[in-house]
Write a protein that holds these residues in place. Structure first.
Motif, PDB file in Angstrom:
ATOM      1  N   ARG A   1      20.471  -0.397  55.614  1.00 34.52           N
ATOM      2  CA  ARG A   1      20.800   0.981  55.259  1.00 34.52           C
ATOM      3  C   ARG A   1      19.728   1.947  55.757  1.00 34.52           C
ATOM      4  NH1 ARG A   1      24.828   4.683  53.783  1.00 34.52           N
ATOM      5  NH2 ARG A   1      23.562   6.469  54.316  1.00 34.52           N
TER       6      ARG A   1
ATOM      7  N   SER B   1      34.261   1.386  54.147  1.00 39.54           N
ATOM      8  CA  SER B   1      33.645   2.280  53.168  1.00 39.54           C
ATOM      9  C   SER B   1      32.680   3.201  53.903  1.00 39.54           C
ATOM     10  CB  SER B   1      32.918   1.480  52.086  1.00 39.54           C
ATOM     11  OG  SER B   1      31.925   0.646  52.661  1.00 39.54           O
ATOM     12  N   ARG B   2      32.325   4.293  53.244  1.00 38.79           N
ATOM     13  CA  ARG B   2      31.429   5.260  53.882  1.00 38.79           C
ATOM     14  C   ARG B   2      30.355   5.703  52.908  1.00 38.79           C
ATOM     15  NH1 ARG B   2      34.931   9.150  57.852  1.00 38.79           N
ATOM     16  NH2 ARG B   2      36.634   7.723  58.311  1.00 38.79           N
ATOM     17  N   ASP B   3      29.174   5.922  53.457  1.00 38.21           N
ATOM     18  CA  ASP B   3      28.062   6.472  52.696  1.00 38.21           C
ATOM     19  C   ASP B   3      27.327   7.428  53.620  1.00 38.21           C
ATOM     20  OD1 ASP B   3      25.973   7.086  51.056  1.00 38.21           O
ATOM     21  OD2 ASP B   3      25.275   5.030  50.755  1.00 38.21           O
ATOM     22  N   GLY B   4      27.541   8.715  53.433  1.00 39.07           N
ATOM     23  CA  GLY B   4      26.982   9.688  54.356  1.00 39.07           C
ATOM     24  C   GLY B   4      27.587   9.523  55.734  1.00 39.07           C
TER      25      GLY B   4
ATOM     26  N   THR C   1      30.875   1.424  56.922  1.00 42.05           N
ATOM     27  CA  THR C   1      30.725  -0.024  56.860  1.00 42.05           C
ATOM     28  C   THR C   1      32.088  -0.686  56.929  1.00 42.05           C
ATOM     29  OG1 THR C   1      28.699   0.124  55.537  1.00 42.05           O
ATOM     30  CG2 THR C   1      29.880  -1.978  55.492  1.00 42.05           C
TER      31      THR C   1
ATOM     32  N   GLU D   1      20.094  -5.819  52.907  1.00 44.17           N
ATOM     33  CA  GLU D   1      20.935  -4.626  52.764  1.00 44.17           C
ATOM     34  C   GLU D   1      20.126  -3.333  52.727  1.00 44.17           C
ATOM     35  OE1 GLU D   1      24.867  -3.192  50.243  1.00 44.17           O
ATOM     36  OE2 GLU D   1      24.081  -5.233  50.044  1.00 44.17           O
TER      37      GLU D   1
ATOM     38  N   ASP E   1      20.397   4.822  58.640  1.00 41.53           N
ATOM     39  CA  ASP E   1      20.106   6.237  58.423  1.00 41.53           C
ATOM     40  C   ASP E   1      19.198   6.784  59.520  1.00 41.53           C
ATOM     41  OD1 ASP E   1      21.662   6.525  56.144  1.00 41.53           O
ATOM     42  OD2 ASP E   1      20.014   6.085  54.767  1.00 41.53           O
TER      43      ASP E   1
END
Length: 264
Positions: free
Chosen positions: A198, A13-16, A20, A194, A202
């Motif tokens: 994160r 999965s991706r966030d920005g 992950t 978590e 970042d």
């Protein structure tokens, strides 16, 4: 794994700018099958070259990180003289792909981190855990010889005495002991893990990618006795040519966050 064939129990999965990788087999405490070991390099390869991905987090689905290799695969090889040959080959390739991933890698660890789980965690650059985490290296329980590369990764983190303690006994370390011996870098309460992973990911994503890459290469070279000086000098020239040094200095004087270009 062919381009059209999904990886088994490995989810990205991706966030920005943070990707992950989740080991997704919670019913078996995320134990790694032979197929999962074999698939892992192919899962990591596109992330390694994707300029949008700046940091990789590795974790497990549910309450465990990874309980090791699936023991049912260990004796299924075709060669009776070495029934673990296929598992060992794919395990070593998977470890190499994670260890050589060119961007910062961070293991987020809850619950069981045993055997192959420790191998995956030690292949990451950093390890953050919560207080449910337990660690063990168990080849002595099943008559396996731990590979030199896995032993070396463990030795680099915890030193000779703890490496021998873990490998001789197969006993588990709790989270506090793992922090004390250097097996993990940060120990957090369950609800903090978590969010802190994160936040820190970042932070890493905002820093100079060329500086990070140089650090990773130089540390690896120093560990094995390679020529780190010429490697560091080449990366230093690269940061100048890419404008990262100029941007970093200007941002510091202007009291703002730097806007580093992302290298191709």
């Amino acid at each position: 794994m062919t381009p059209t064939e999904p990886a088994e129990h490995l989810r990205v999965s991706r966030d920005g700018h943070v990707a992950t990788l989740t080991i997704d087999r919670p019913a078996k405490r995320n134990a790694m099958t032979l197929r999962m070991w074999a698939d892992l390099p192919g899962v990591l390869a596109p992330l390694a070259v994707d300029p949008a991905v700046r940091v990789l987090v590795v974790t497990g689905a549910g309450p465990s990180f990874c309980a090791g290799a699936d023991i049912t695969d260990l004796l299924r090889g075709e060669d009776p003289a070495d029934p673990m040959a296929d598992v060992r080959r794919h395990n070593l390739a998977a470890q190499a792909a994670l260890r050589d991933f060119p961007k910062p890698t961070l293991a987020m660890i809850r619950g069981h981190c045993i055997g192959g789980g420790v191998e995956l965690a030690t292949c990451c650059d950093l390890r953050f855990a919560d207080r449910t985490a337990v660690f063990g290296v168990t080849p002595a329980k099943v008559g396996i010889v731990y590979t030199p590369s896995s032993t070396s990764a463990l030795l680099d983190l915890v030193g000779p005495a703890t490496t021998k303690y873990l490998l001789y006994s197969g006993e588990l370390l709790d989270a506090d002991a793992a922090l004390r011996t250097g097996l993990v870098d940060r120990l957090l309460d369950d609800v903090e893990l978590e969010p802190e992973v994160r936040r820190f990911a970042d932070v890493l994503a905002s820093r100079s990618a060329l500086s990070q890459r140089a650090t990773k290469e130089v540390v690896a070279a120093l560990t094995v006795g390679d020529d780190a000086e010429s490697m560091a000098a080449a990366r230093y020239r690269e940061t100048i040519a890419a404008g990262e040094l100029a941007e970093g200095v200007q941002a510091f004087t202007e009291r703002r966050a730097p806007r580093f270009p992302w290298p191709n």
